[in-house]
Each structure stands twice: as structure tokens, then as C-alpha cells.
Design an enzyme around this catalytic site. Sequence first.
Site: not given
Length: 348
Positions: A53, A202, A243
Site C-alpha cells: 500500500g 490482495q 500508487d
Amino acid sequence: MNALFDILTVRMDYDHKVLVIIDQTQLPGKEVYLELRTPEEIWEAIYLLKVRGAPAIGIAVAYGLALCAERIQGEDFGTFFRQFTMLKNYLAGSRPTAVNLFTALERLEKCVLAHRQEPLEKIKQELWREAEAIRKEDAAACRRIGEWGLSLLQPGMGILTHCNAGHLAVSEYGTALAPIYLGQEKGYHFIVYADETRPLLQGARLTAYELQKAGVDVTLLCDNMASRLMAEGKIQAVLVGCDRVAANGDTANKIGTSGVAILANYYRIPFYVLGPTSTIDATCPDRNSITIEERPAEEVTEKWYAHRMAPRGIKVYNPAFDVTDHRLITAIVTEQGIFYPPFDFSRL
């Protein structure tokens, strides 16, 4: 800590001088906390997604660099800074796409240079303060992201999310899941659908786990089932993290995100990207300047199987991220507000 969040993702044990993370690769089966002490352990934890993350990576690398700098020997600034720079460059190689990692490392370098006239012990203390500031800022930012995001939603909505951008990825509320957690507190009763998110799962291992643990109505689905849900009218909004965000609004996120955006566009469902302003990279003009990490073939062919599920010797394409075109994004939600197309981040 908020009662919704009884898992500590990243923390610093100052008494024992160790970085403590929950090993996300062992969830949901076991909650195992790892103590990291060396640059190699920190690098490996980030590369192997034991901590993952974008914001959580930034926090972990900030704590990690401060921890490693504490052990630098030498009495003059030049010696200290050379070793500090080597550590910084080494840790920077753990994940090339997440901009928060580089932002955190640059902040600690600026901290060192700002105090270069101070004794080395003072510099090391300032590094600890800077790392802690990064964590506190992230927690506050996530709460604000949640508030802005919740303003876009209505009670009872069906929400699709991809990958994991919740408590496990950041501090407390998360980014893409922050509006869901705030809605949970306010009685919004969202119905959440979590993509499993191949190949590292995930969504299945982390998002489904943390939402269920928090009492949220969550349903798990395979990545290729999202279109069916949308066609049935069960999804009213898509929430994803990020991201890296380019200057034009192109957004890098976990592989499969761009496909979800294309589906949402077809079915005319709002597609929201949520993340802190630290993920916006003004030096990156568009998708063509975003480096996409490619990961080992074994993650696709055998990682989650009792027996290998692909022919030996088969070529495998395994990018960790894709880039969602800015034209597919309804809005980008940050702690400083909501940005709509055409994206202009100059006010930040």
C-alpha cells in the site's frame, strides 16, 4: 485507535529500536507481526509485499531509514551523509512505482541537510521526528479523504473496490476504503463488493478480511465477474486507491484497475480514485513516464496452488500495476479536496 481498526499495520517500537509490521502475506490465515532491524530486512519486507500500500510503504521506509541511520558510526557529517545516502538509495530500489516511498526518502534527506550544522545525535533525533510526522500526517489525510469521498456517496449504495486501499495499506481509515469506514460509523449500510485482485489476491486476503472484521457488508468476487455485477445494476460507484498520479490525471494502481475503469465507463458508473496528495507526481507528465514494476512468474503459475497450474517453461507476463487513463476517471479525491476533469493540481 478507532474501534474499527484493531490491526497495527506499521509502527515503530522506540524502546527496542525495531520497526514492527504485520506480515500481510500471511493474512487472512494468521496475524503475524515482524520485527525489522536491518536495511536488508526492510527492503525485503517492502519488495515481498509483507508491507504494501503506497502510504504504508512510505511510513515503513521513513521509519526504516531513521532506524538504520541511528546505527551509522562516525563523528563527522560527511561520513554520516555518505552512509545515509547509500541506505536511502538501497531502500529506494525496493518498489519503483509507489511514489510515497520516494517522497518519504526525500523528506528524510532534506531533514538531514536542514540540520547539517547540528551534532549527529541531534540529526538522528530529527529523523525520528520526521518519520513520525509522516505517519501522523497520513492518518489525518486518510480521515479527510474519507470525508470528501463520503460526500460523493449515498446510503445503501453498492460499491466495488479493487486491490486493497484500506486500513492495512495506510494509517487507520485507508484511502479508497476510508469513505466506507466513515459510512459504517454513520450507519450508511453500504453493500461492498471486493475484487479478489489476481495474481496476489490482495482483495481476497486483505480487503475482504479487514472489511468483514469491521462489520461491513462485503462480498468477494473474481476479477472477471465485475461486468456481471454492473450489468445487474448492483454497483453505483467504484472506489480505488492509487500508487502514483501523473500531472494529467493518469493513475497507476494495482493491475486490473484500468479494466474496471473501462467497465465503469461503459455502464456509466462513477469511477473515483482516492489517495493522498503525496501520490501526485508533478514531475510525471502522463502515463508514459510511469515505471511499471514486473514481478516474478511464480506469482501467476504456482503461488497459491497446491500444485503448479501452468505448463513448465511457459512465458508469463506479470506487471504489478496498470495505468488508468485520466479520461476514465470521474474524480480524484484527496485530503485537500475533490479534483474533477480536466485535472489541474497546480493549487496544491
